[in-house]
Design a protein around this motif. Sequence first.
Motif, short mmCIF file in Angstrom:
data_model
loop_
_atom_site.label_atom_id
_atom_site.label_comp_id
_atom_site.label_asym_id
_atom_site.label_seq_id
_atom_site.Cartn_x
_atom_site.Cartn_y
_atom_site.Cartn_z
N VAL A 1 0.85 -1.19 0.00
CA VAL A 1 0.00 0.00 0.00
C VAL A 1 0.89 1.23 0.00
CG1 VAL A 1 -1.83 -1.22 1.27
CG2 VAL A 1 -0.18 0.20 2.52
N ILE A 2 0.37 2.32 -0.52
CA ILE A 2 1.05 3.61 -0.47
C ILE A 2 0.06 4.64 0.08
CG2 ILE A 2 2.10 5.47 -1.82
CD1 ILE A 2 3.11 3.42 -3.79
N ASP A 3 0.50 5.34 1.10
CA ASP A 3 -0.35 6.34 1.75
C ASP A 3 -1.68 5.73 2.18
OD1 ASP A 3 1.57 8.31 1.36
OD2 ASP A 3 0.74 8.88 -0.59
N GLY A 4 -1.62 4.49 2.65
CA GLY A 4 -2.80 3.82 3.16
C GLY A 4 -3.72 3.23 2.12
N LYS A 5 -3.37 3.36 0.83
CA LYS A 5 -4.25 2.87 -0.23
C LYS A 5 -3.59 1.72 -0.99
CE LYS A 5 -6.46 7.38 -0.87
NZ LYS A 5 -6.78 8.48 -1.82
N PRO A 6 -4.40 0.73 -1.40
CA PRO A 6 -3.82 -0.43 -2.09
C PRO A 6 -3.28 -0.07 -3.46
CG PRO A 6 -6.23 -0.51 -2.16
CD PRO A 6 -5.86 0.63 -1.24
N VAL A 7 -2.15 -0.65 -3.82
CA VAL A 7 -1.57 -0.47 -5.15
C VAL A 7 -1.88 -1.74 -5.93
CG1 VAL A 7 0.53 -0.07 -6.47
CG2 VAL A 7 0.25 0.97 -4.20
N ALA A 8 -2.72 -1.62 -6.96
CA ALA A 8 -3.23 -2.80 -7.66
C ALA A 8 -2.11 -3.71 -8.16
CB ALA A 8 -4.12 -2.36 -8.82
N GLU A 9 -1.08 -3.13 -8.77
CA GLU A 9 0.03 -3.94 -9.29
C GLU A 9 0.61 -4.84 -8.21
OE1 GLU A 9 4.62 -3.35 -10.93
OE2 GLU A 9 3.46 -1.65 -10.17
N VAL B 1 -1.04 -12.00 -5.39
CA VAL B 1 -1.87 -13.10 -5.87
C VAL B 1 -0.99 -14.17 -6.52
CG1 VAL B 1 -3.49 -13.73 -7.71
CG2 VAL B 1 -4.07 -11.91 -6.10
N ASP B 2 0.02 -13.74 -7.28
CA ASP B 2 0.94 -14.70 -7.90
C ASP B 2 1.65 -15.54 -6.85
OD1 ASP B 2 0.23 -13.66 -10.33
OD2 ASP B 2 2.08 -12.53 -10.64
N VAL B 3 2.01 -14.92 -5.73
CA VAL B 3 2.68 -15.65 -4.65
C VAL B 3 1.73 -16.70 -4.07
CG1 VAL B 3 3.68 -15.46 -2.33
CG2 VAL B 3 4.25 -13.77 -4.09
N LEU B 4 0.48 -16.31 -3.83
CA LEU B 4 -0.49 -17.27 -3.30
C LEU B 4 -0.68 -18.45 -4.25
CD1 LEU B 4 -3.33 -15.10 -1.72
CD2 LEU B 4 -1.69 -16.57 -0.55
N ALA B 5 -0.82 -18.15 -5.53
CA ALA B 5 -1.02 -19.23 -6.50
C ALA B 5 0.18 -20.17 -6.52
CB ALA B 5 -1.25 -18.63 -7.89
N ALA B 6 1.40 -19.62 -6.42
CA ALA B 6 2.60 -20.45 -6.38
C ALA B 6 2.62 -21.33 -5.14
CB ALA B 6 3.85 -19.56 -6.43
N GLY C 1 12.45 -3.27 -7.88
CA GLY C 1 13.42 -3.77 -8.85
C GLY C 1 13.40 -5.27 -9.05
N ALA C 2 12.63 -5.98 -8.22
CA ALA C 2 12.56 -7.44 -8.35
C ALA C 2 11.52 -7.81 -9.41
CB ALA C 2 12.22 -8.08 -7.01
N SER C 3 11.44 -9.09 -9.75
CA SER C 3 10.47 -9.56 -10.73
C SER C 3 9.80 -10.83 -10.22
CB SER C 3 11.14 -9.82 -12.09
OG SER C 3 12.14 -10.82 -11.94
N GLY C 4 8.68 -11.18 -10.84
CA GLY C 4 7.98 -12.40 -10.47
C GLY C 4 7.57 -12.42 -9.01
N THR C 5 7.62 -13.59 -8.42
CA THR C 5 7.22 -13.70 -7.00
C THR C 5 8.24 -13.05 -6.07
OG1 THR C 5 8.24 -15.89 -6.86
CG2 THR C 5 5.87 -15.80 -7.37
N ASP C 6 9.44 -12.76 -6.58
CA ASP C 6 10.44 -12.07 -5.75
C ASP C 6 10.01 -10.65 -5.39
OD1 ASP C 6 12.24 -14.05 -5.36
OD2 ASP C 6 13.67 -13.38 -6.89
N ARG C 7 8.99 -10.14 -6.07
CA ARG C 7 8.53 -8.78 -5.78
C ARG C 7 7.88 -8.66 -4.40
NH1 ARG C 7 4.76 -7.54 -10.79
NH2 ARG C 7 4.31 -9.76 -10.46
N ILE C 8 7.49 -9.78 -3.81
CA ILE C 8 6.82 -9.77 -2.52
C ILE C 8 7.68 -10.45 -1.47
CG2 ILE C 8 4.79 -10.52 -1.22
CD1 ILE C 8 4.11 -8.42 -3.29
N GLY C 9 8.07 -9.70 -0.44
CA GLY C 9 8.78 -10.27 0.70
C GLY C 9 7.77 -10.68 1.75
N ALA D 1 -8.01 -13.24 -11.09
CA ALA D 1 -6.60 -13.41 -11.42
C ALA D 1 -6.01 -14.62 -10.70
CB ALA D 1 -5.83 -12.14 -11.05
N TYR D 2 -6.43 -14.83 -9.46
CA TYR D 2 -5.95 -15.99 -8.70
C TYR D 2 -6.35 -17.28 -9.42
CZ TYR D 2 -5.78 -19.58 -5.11
OH TYR D 2 -5.53 -20.75 -4.42
N LEU D 3 -7.62 -17.39 -9.81
CA LEU D 3 -8.08 -18.61 -10.49
C LEU D 3 -7.34 -18.81 -11.81
CD1 LEU D 3 -11.95 -18.42 -9.87
CD2 LEU D 3 -10.24 -19.72 -8.58
#
Length: 508
Positions: free
Chosen positions: A274-282, A288-293, A382-390, A428-430
């Motif tokens: 989130v940025i400034d308390g609001k969700p960032v869709a990207e 979601v990609d992390v959950l699916a993996a 600067g990361a890509s794929g599931t690496d974008r989420i820590g 997107a998850y499905l």
Amino acid sequence: MASHQLRDLPTPFLSLLLKDESDTRQLAEDLAAILKPGDLLCLSGDLGAGKSTFSRALIRNIAGDPDLEVPSPTFTLVQPYDLPRLPLAHFDLYRLEEPEELEELGLEENLEDSAALIEWPEMAEDLLPKSALWLQFRHGGDEGTRQVEFYSEDPVWGNRIFATLEVRRFLKTALNAGQIKRQHLAGDASLRTFEKIVVGDEHLVLMRWPFSDATLPENIRSYMDKVHLAKDCRAVAAIGGELRKIGLRAPAIKRADFDKGLVLSEFLGSETIVIDGKPVAERYFAAVDVLAAMHARKFPETVDLDTGETYQVPAYSADALVSEANLLLDWYLPEKTGTEASDQTRAEFEALWRGLLDGISEAQSGWVLRDFHSPNLLWQVGASGTDRIGLIDFQDTVIGPVAYDVVSLLLDARTDINPELENALFDAYLQKRKGLGQEVDPEAFKQAYVVMGAQRISKILGIFVRLARRDNKPAYLGHLPRMEGYLDRVMTAPILSDLKDWYQRHIG
């Protein structure tokens, strides 16, 4: 003016030699790490003995600003600091004419929700709280050295001081470095504490797990057993290690002492999805990609640790899920209605939940991290794929309906997710699961999703009220309208019609 004599104090429980000013600043960091509202530190000692150096370092550490201007309150007598982490008042009583003047300075009021630091406390004679911690600074035998002695009539201070100094010893051993900076990190709503550790250009995270079965009150220990919350920090090593094995970005552990509840690990930054308390869709789509993996893999029930021990991942049983939902009865219902839930009300509530859980018993089961939402999902620039989420805060992982974590993300308890974004993320998850070779029945998954949604929301409504009322964290009440809105949203599902009727009858 009264004489500057140290009042009668018990025998010091600790005496430390400070070799130079850096040692004094380090001691201030160690105490800042444990300071909380209601704490009073009294600093005694001659001019030039190190009191001001200690005070400035402690205040700057709590403020998180090493360049913060910290004026001496010698003439104003008190300087307040309205700091986000911990409000603090800095008193200097050198010019106090009479001890009774202390009442006019508002010390008692400050200690209700702030900490306080007093230089020249002996000027107040016996009017200071007996629970205070006194630090007596003296010039050491060698030039530049200082001796500091610790006194308190409250024995709890000894345990707290020894614990924070134990952390310092652990860090020195783990990092083998001279200058190690400790800084408070905003953590979660649990009993654990977190610090950012800085050594040169390297940043790390220290998690301290300061409790065990033996130290927890019976009611808290009983609840943790019912819902399978982790008992010690071995869970962090076990779960994190398995997540890293499949290529997900969980912090690597640099050093740990499981018996002392200390884990030093990689710092993944503080920028979330989130940025400034609001969700960032990207960023939410990346999560979601992390959950699916995760949900495309089968994780073990038993994890082997490097220590030769094993960790058993508990099952997210129906009993655990119902116990969590019952938090709504324990805390939220009384908050909203002013009345306690009757035995009949509880029995009806539990029967509804057991029926719903039976109805989704065939839903996909797997590892459930339980708090897969914005505070625990760190954006890796600067990361890509599931690496974008820590990933952090996964120690309470259980084996249960994987739809639970999808709910955690799509109905984020800490930010507003509108229905359009929720639906897009769900689709997107499905699609991602399908792309990984796993066709998921949309209707069956939706059933599990709304049931887990109602369960999680009910639990969190109870937790937020508990945090506000029991733990004196009223800010959590500000999240209730969001959760109530989410509850209304999921309750439109036909499978929840009986539960919806119960909520309307008993809460409104």
